[in-house]
Design a protein around this motif. Structure first.
Motif, PDB file in Angstrom:
ATOM      1  N   GLU A 405       0.818  -1.211   0.000  1.00  0.00           N
ATOM      2  CA  GLU A 405       0.000   0.000   0.000  1.00  0.00           C
ATOM      3  C   GLU A 405       0.852   1.261   0.000  1.00  0.00           C
ATOM      4  OE1 GLU A 405      -3.309   0.428  -0.167  1.00  0.00           O
ATOM      5  OE2 GLU A 405      -3.945  -1.662  -0.091  1.00  0.00           O
ATOM      6  N   SER A 440      -1.100  -5.286  -3.590  1.00  0.00           N
ATOM      7  CA  SER A 440      -2.122  -5.235  -2.526  1.00  0.00           C
ATOM      8  C   SER A 440      -3.302  -6.158  -2.840  1.00  0.00           C
ATOM      9  CB  SER A 440      -2.588  -3.795  -2.292  1.00  0.00           C
ATOM     10  OG  SER A 440      -3.105  -3.249  -3.475  1.00  0.00           O
ATOM     11  N   THR A 445      -6.106  -9.891  -0.515  1.00  0.00           N
ATOM     12  CA  THR A 445      -6.101  -8.425  -0.638  1.00  0.00           C
ATOM     13  C   THR A 445      -5.825  -7.747   0.707  1.00  0.00           C
ATOM     14  OG1 THR A 445      -8.436  -8.306  -0.096  1.00  0.00           O
ATOM     15  CG2 THR A 445      -7.887  -8.555  -2.435  1.00  0.00           C
ATOM     16  N   THR A 446      -5.604  -6.465   0.643  1.00  0.00           N
ATOM     17  CA  THR A 446      -5.402  -5.684   1.869  1.00  0.00           C
ATOM     18  C   THR A 446      -6.572  -5.863   2.835  1.00  0.00           C
ATOM     19  OG1 THR A 446      -4.014  -4.054   0.778  1.00  0.00           O
ATOM     20  CG2 THR A 446      -5.201  -3.317   2.738  1.00  0.00           C
ATOM     21  N   GLY A 447      -7.782  -5.898   2.299  1.00  0.00           N
ATOM     22  CA  GLY A 447      -8.960  -6.109   3.152  1.00  0.00           C
ATOM     23  C   GLY A 447      -8.873  -7.427   3.898  1.00  0.00           C
ATOM     24  N   GLU A 517     -19.055  -8.269  12.896  1.00  0.00           N
ATOM     25  CA  GLU A 517     -19.006  -7.384  11.719  1.00  0.00           C
ATOM     26  C   GLU A 517     -18.607  -5.972  12.156  1.00  0.00           C
ATOM     27  OE1 GLU A 517     -22.024  -7.522   8.645  1.00  0.00           O
ATOM     28  OE2 GLU A 517     -20.573  -8.991   7.885  1.00  0.00           O
ATOM     29  N   ARG A 518     -19.158  -5.539  13.284  1.00  0.00           N
ATOM     30  CA  ARG A 518     -18.795  -4.212  13.797  1.00  0.00           C
ATOM     31  C   ARG A 518     -17.333  -4.179  14.223  1.00  0.00           C
ATOM     32  NH1 ARG A 518     -16.794  -0.379  14.583  1.00  0.00           N
ATOM     33  NH2 ARG A 518     -17.274   1.437  15.867  1.00  0.00           N
ATOM     34  N   SER A 521     -15.271  -4.011  11.042  1.00  0.00           N
ATOM     35  CA  SER A 521     -15.683  -3.185   9.908  1.00  0.00           C
ATOM     36  C   SER A 521     -14.597  -2.198   9.479  1.00  0.00           C
ATOM     37  CB  SER A 521     -16.988  -2.448  10.227  1.00  0.00           C
ATOM     38  OG  SER A 521     -16.804  -1.607  11.340  1.00  0.00           O
ATOM     39  N   ASP A 522     -13.777  -1.750  10.415  1.00  0.00           N
ATOM     40  CA  ASP A 522     -12.692  -0.831  10.053  1.00  0.00           C
ATOM     41  C   ASP A 522     -11.326  -1.497  10.170  1.00  0.00           C
ATOM     42  OD1 ASP A 522     -14.243   1.338   9.302  1.00  0.00           O
ATOM     43  OD2 ASP A 522     -14.459   2.034  11.366  1.00  0.00           O
ATOM     44  N   THR A 524      -9.301  -2.474   7.992  1.00  0.00           N
ATOM     45  CA  THR A 524      -8.302  -1.907   7.076  1.00  0.00           C
ATOM     46  C   THR A 524      -7.719  -0.609   7.641  1.00  0.00           C
ATOM     47  OG1 THR A 524      -9.465  -2.933   5.235  1.00  0.00           O
ATOM     48  CG2 THR A 524      -7.907  -1.208   4.683  1.00  0.00           C
ATOM     49  N   ILE A 586     -10.806   7.709  13.684  1.00  0.00           N
ATOM     50  CA  ILE A 586     -11.773   6.925  12.908  1.00  0.00           C
ATOM     51  C   ILE A 586     -12.129   5.658  13.663  1.00  0.00           C
ATOM     52  CG2 ILE A 586     -12.153   5.638  10.760  1.00  0.00           C
ATOM     53  CD1 ILE A 586     -10.103   7.548   9.416  1.00  0.00           C
ATOM     54  N   THR A 594     -20.828   1.613   7.614  1.00  0.00           N
ATOM     55  CA  THR A 594     -20.570   0.684   6.503  1.00  0.00           C
ATOM     56  C   THR A 594     -21.298  -0.648   6.676  1.00  0.00           C
ATOM     57  OG1 THR A 594     -18.533   0.036   7.626  1.00  0.00           O
ATOM     58  CG2 THR A 594     -18.335   1.663   5.865  1.00  0.00           C
TER      59      THR A 594
ATOM     60  N   LEU B 327     -20.394 -12.395   8.237  1.00  0.00           N
ATOM     61  CA  LEU B 327     -20.107 -13.077   9.502  1.00  0.00           C
ATOM     62  C   LEU B 327     -21.393 -13.272  10.303  1.00  0.00           C
ATOM     63  CD1 LEU B 327     -16.889 -11.163  10.636  1.00  0.00           C
ATOM     64  CD2 LEU B 327     -17.042 -13.550   9.900  1.00  0.00           C
ATOM     65  N   PRO B 346     -18.385  -5.054   4.651  1.00  0.00           N
ATOM     66  CA  PRO B 346     -18.153  -3.681   5.132  1.00  0.00           C
ATOM     67  C   PRO B 346     -16.939  -2.997   4.488  1.00  0.00           C
ATOM     68  CG  PRO B 346     -18.673  -5.124   6.971  1.00  0.00           C
ATOM     69  CD  PRO B 346     -18.584  -6.007   5.763  1.00  0.00           C
ATOM     70  N   ASP B 347     -15.878  -3.752   4.252  1.00  0.00           N
ATOM     71  CA  ASP B 347     -14.692  -3.101   3.694  1.00  0.00           C
ATOM     72  C   ASP B 347     -14.918  -2.678   2.239  1.00  0.00           C
ATOM     73  OD1 ASP B 347     -11.998  -2.235   4.334  1.00  0.00           O
ATOM     74  OD2 ASP B 347     -11.341  -3.640   2.776  1.00  0.00           O
ATOM     75  N   LYS B 349     -17.893  -1.857   1.115  1.00  0.00           N
ATOM     76  CA  LYS B 349     -18.776  -0.689   1.231  1.00  0.00           C
ATOM     77  C   LYS B 349     -17.972   0.560   1.608  1.00  0.00           C
ATOM     78  CE  LYS B 349     -23.009  -1.490   2.039  1.00  0.00           C
ATOM     79  NZ  LYS B 349     -23.879  -2.310   2.877  1.00  0.00           N
ATOM     80  N   LEU B 353     -17.959   3.847  -0.579  1.00  0.00           N
ATOM     81  CA  LEU B 353     -18.345   5.145  -0.017  1.00  0.00           C
ATOM     82  C   LEU B 353     -17.199   6.155  -0.148  1.00  0.00           C
ATOM     83  CD1 LEU B 353     -20.437   3.932   3.047  1.00  0.00           C
ATOM     84  CD2 LEU B 353     -21.255   5.510   1.268  1.00  0.00           C
ATOM     85  N   GLN B 416      -9.268  -1.964  -6.628  1.00  0.00           N
ATOM     86  CA  GLN B 416      -9.132  -2.944  -5.543  1.00  0.00           C
ATOM     87  C   GLN B 416     -10.410  -3.764  -5.357  1.00  0.00           C
ATOM     88  OE1 GLN B 416      -6.232  -3.255  -4.013  1.00  0.00           O
ATOM     89  NE2 GLN B 416      -6.716  -4.598  -2.310  1.00  0.00           N
ATOM     90  N   LYS B 574     -16.614  11.189   9.042  1.00  0.00           N
ATOM     91  CA  LYS B 574     -15.965  10.160   9.875  1.00  0.00           C
ATOM     92  C   LYS B 574     -14.596   9.764   9.335  1.00  0.00           C
ATOM     93  CE  LYS B 574     -16.175   5.511  11.791  1.00  0.00           C
ATOM     94  NZ  LYS B 574     -16.939   4.305  12.133  1.00  0.00           N
TER      95      LYS B 574
END
Lengths: 601, 601
Positions: A405, A440, A445-447, A517-518, A521-522, A524, A586, A594, B327, B346-347, B349, B353, B416, B574
């Motif tokens: 990245e 990446s 993948t990065t995700g 999932e929460r 979710s971030d 990455t 964040i 998301t 999940l 989510p990633d 999305k 976004l 990506q 955010k």
């Protein structure tokens, strides 16, 4: 003359001084190696890369691998490279002596591959995949498989691949549908695989595919996947090679790495494709993933090497190209003056320093991972091995992702330094820009790396890996605090360690509540956050080693060299570390944006 | 069916509602236009783009413009496009009625060009440069020049270019050495120009070059540069076209925008190249720069359009491609379930976004700039015109840079989303990735735009432009504070306005002390900082308009559409706005690291 694609002094400094190669060589497995032997070996690799890799870099891009009348046409240098690499022992460098290997430390092999990849990133994959496939056979295959396939692979006569991806499955390995039907000692294989790097090409005598497939009746999902050796040509009962019904359907045409073929294979179109089971049924993915750490670090290594090569190219340009003038104290330019070199413009210097911190930070990260790999396997003490295995597990997704990245960002800055020329095919920067973009995506993948980091590695063994990692960073911070010039940066990094803990305290409760999932979710964003801090640590560590050398008036490198490392560390802390603030913001923002389905996309 | 390359509803929403097109149409100059007429025009452009631009997008990339036997071979659609565009009046759309123009508002022409560029970014430049060259002649040329050259340019029979860059000068226009020697009514021109977009190509009857050159004896630097009309073929005394000794030496082969030729021209190899002076001697750069605002906004517009097209492509893919599973609360995946569409991860999305906020934010910025341009020229009140001219001046470098820089990030995220396919030439994302990379270099690199922003625009007229800009943002913040759902974001943006002031209070004293290099050393960081806040403002503004529509149950678009805008605004606040913290940190860090010469590079 400075090398066009690598700063070999920096490689040596990081390998020998920063990551203390001697401490790896001290392990009994590596008793035949000393620093001098490694140095000779790396010199030979540099020479090999100068002659056999770098000269073909542009040419291979201009004459891409392509499919024609059932076969894949590639640059002839690929066969030369495989053959010469085999002769030099590069394919079996990591392997035990008793199967024809060199029992070389991973960290040395990593340095060697890095040099080659910086010279020409389209070639080393042909060896890398052969090595990886052979490694799987050696680790999990029986005597027959090892004896039948490995020797020819180690000489470079035969290639090897990993066949995971299928058209309908992509990153989702649960959905693999290639089938294996028992038939005597072997299995009949049927299915298609895509994106198979080095999958087949003109002139190669045989290719040994390591194929994930489902034995008829196997459980659904990843628990029903087995691993098979499926050669393009199989030995018949008399030991002669006969065609194994492995068909090449095409070569994916790509934006970059165009000399490196990416094939579409079909197994068993005539129902005459045989595969040999590796190890136990249904354990295929587990075996594959035991090799995955090195595969992933290898991808990061390739990206790091391209980042280095691009940095060298833009730095050379900036030191040669005159353009514009510096501002005088009146805010004007004196047009009667000669133009200045563009390296003297602060914004160009900023871009070069950005390239430097990313390039050398990524290199340090890759060698650190290789060091962890060595100590996690070769150290005689089980507890020590376990410690390094934990560190390796948590560092691997970062070692794959940061160079991919941030390397892409770095290369893009390199292109920018050349202005309009950077966009033109007469200059090399655009090729690096195209080449690095795949990294990446390769090998998860990065995700996916980020889900692995936060979802698996951070939580595994009750958080032991992350604890060990933070302790390593803490040790460096403590050490740096003892140096007057470094103490302010050590202090900054200390606050970032606290920030990591804050972020985890915010996120982990979601996992505990079952809100996965929460929680993820971030992921990455978390990857970028932790990766940034890791590189800050590695720079602080480099600065310590440079300070020591300056104090001791170590003549290995120039004063300018060591000063440059300390300067780059400061640059990293001024320009890169602040990002962690935004990223933590964040990550600790409780707004969820998301996970909703109806967001007007 | 949704368009493949543009979200036309969003374009309309931003043009009509957010930037209140009616308030532009209210100006006397545009009295012949109403909303309905604009709508019909944009429909016609969309139809034109569907038929004449989009179908050739991939094909033009696959058959790049190239130099062969003295001429540049291009895709035949280029001539078709010029001809049809000329017939539709697109080349003269902005011009006064009395010279054959349509007197259309800039904001409408901008929307029209944006649609075309989203459809195929390799074509509109041929018209754009012809338009720009004609504009220079109309504004500063005499009757002879206007009558001789402009009519054929407006029909698309003749092309036009801007010739600034020379091999030894690049971004440094002070160092231009092309000469002009008076010879009767005209000048003899001698010199070379590189990177001349649309400079010459097979099938075009004539190309009218607007060339910067130095009249013999002119002062050094930018104050000695004059502007000339130098056609490829010149009219002789009988009015017939004869060759004007303008020679095409080559076509730069590029990583992207491969259908758009980029030529190397040589003037006067046989000492028989004539140029007509435009306006006064030594005023050339001033004239060129009076057109530069629109040239720069045009570059930003092209990047914004590519960003849009890439977003559409990856969004369509994400809505069609099944892969993996969500999940479950146990943290596992249920492999018995069907695969989910990747948009539900989510990633993915998050990446979509991100693309949405960059795409639509960039579009809003471009239309805002065009609105400023209209009001700064067409408003009857001089004070109002002056206000908008100030706003235009300060927004222009940002309108050029944000879409180019963040657009590239957005496109890369789009690539990506497609995983390995994104890197393959069978899919379009890699082409957008290659194409957009030039936009941060065209018409002044990001570094140069940033020097312009901080060094000129922020300081000009005693800071009036920045004051006006912050006041505009402040008005939006106040308005948004009145909406319950928007108030928290308004409050965030208010703190960012304070942060801008803090940063300027830190930086401006360096300029006052005459430390200009220090003042400007992080200009590019300042650009990113201010650009980020501007887009935050534009999103807050969009959210207000969406809220109003929801309250009024405005049936123009769906509820989902309006909700989506508000959701995207929240996403921006955010995920993007926090970066300003890090950037402000860098800007207010007193450590100086890019001005020293000896930094070990």
């Amino acid at each position: 003359m400075a090398s066009k694609y690598i700063d070999i002094d920096t490689l040596r400094f990081i390998l020998y001084e920063v990551h203390d190669l001697q401490s790896v060589l001290d392990q009994p497995r590596y008793k035949d190696y000393d620093l001098e032997a490694v140095d000779l070996f790396l010199n030979a690799i540099k020479d090999f890369s100068d002659k056999e890799l770098f000269p073909y870099f542009r040419e291979m891009d201009a004459t891409p691998a392509h499919f024609k009348e059932g076969e894949i046409i590639v640059h002839p240098q690929i066969r030369e490279y495989m053959k010469k690499g085999g002769e030099m022992g590069l394919i079996g460098a990591l392997f035990d002596y008793d199967i024809g290997g060199m029992q070389m430390p991973n960290i040395v092999v990593t340095a060697s591959a890095y040099i080659q990849e910086a010279a020409n990133n389209q070639l080393p994959g042909y060896i890398g995949l052969t090595l990886g496939a052979a490694e799987l056979i050696v680790h999990f295959g029986d005597k027959f498989l090892i004896e039948t396939f490995v020797p020819k692979m180690l000489t470079g006569d035969w290639g090897g691949t990993m066949c995971l991806t299928e058209p309908q499955a992509g990153s989702s390995l649960s959905d693999i549908i290639t089938t294996a039907v028992p038939d005597g000692d072997t299995y009949k294989i049927n299915g298609q695989k895509i994106f198979i790097s080095a999958g087949d090409y003109q002139g190669v005598k045989n290719v040994v595919h390591l194929v994930l497939a489902r034995i008829k009746g196997a459980p659904a999902g990843t628990k029903g996947i087995s691993l098979f050796v499926v050669p393009k040509n199989r030995p018949d009962s008399a030991g002669n090679l006969v065609s194994n019904d492995v068909n090449t359907l095409g070569d994916f045409q790509k934006m970059g790495q165009r000399g490196y073929c990416t094939t579409h294979l079909s197994f068993g179109d005539k129902n005459n494709c045989r595969g040999w089971l590796v190890g136990e049924p249904h354990q295929g993915l587990k075996y594959m993933f035991l090799m995955m750490n090195s595969a992933r670090v290898s991808v990061g290594r390739g990206a790091a090497a391209i980042t280095m090569a691009a940095y060298r190219a833009s730095l050379a340009y900036a030191k040669e190209r005159p353009q514009g003038r510096s501002l005088t104290p009146s805010g004007k330019k004196d047009v009667a003056k000669e133009q200045t070199l563009i390296i003297n413009h602060p914004d160009v210097k900023r871009m070069l320093l950005l390239q430097k911190v990313v390039t050398e930070g990524a290199l340090s990260l890759i060698l650190l991972s290789a060091r962890y790999q060595d100590l996690s396997t070769a150290h005689p003490n089980g507890e020590v091995r376990d410690k390094y295995l934990n560190l390796l597990e948590i560092i691997t997704p970062i070692a794959k992702t940061y160079p991919s990245e941030m390397g892409a960002v770095s290369v893009s800055n390199g292109l920018q330094i050349l202005g309009g020329y950077g966009f033109c095919t007469d200059f090399v920067l655009q090729q690096y820009h195209r080449d690095i973009r795949i990294f990446s995506i390769y090998e998860g993948t990065t995700g996916i790396q980020s889900l692995d980091l936060l979802g698996r590695k951070v939580t595994m063994n009750n958080g032991k890996a992350v604890e060990l990692l933070l302790a390593e960073i803490g040790d460096c911070v403590n050490e740096a605090s003892g140096y007057e010039e470094l103490a302010p940066y050590a202090q900054k990094l200390r606050t970032k360690l606290e920030l990591v803990k804050d972020v985890l305290q915010f996120l982990l409760p979601f996992a505990k509540k079952g809100e996965f999932e929460r929680f993820l979710s971030d992921a990455t964003v978390f990857m970028e956050f932790l990766g940034n801090i890791i590189i800050g640590w590695l720079w602080l560590d480099m600065a310590i080693k440079a300070q020591d050398a300056l104090r001791q008036q170590d003549p290995t490198y120039t004063k300018d060299f060591y000063d440059g490392k300390i300067h780059a560390m400061k640059f990293y802390f001024k320009y890169e570390i602040p990002k962690t603030k935004a990223l933590a913001d964040i990550l600790m923002n409780s707004e969820v944006l998301t996970l909703r389905k109806d967001v007007g996309l």
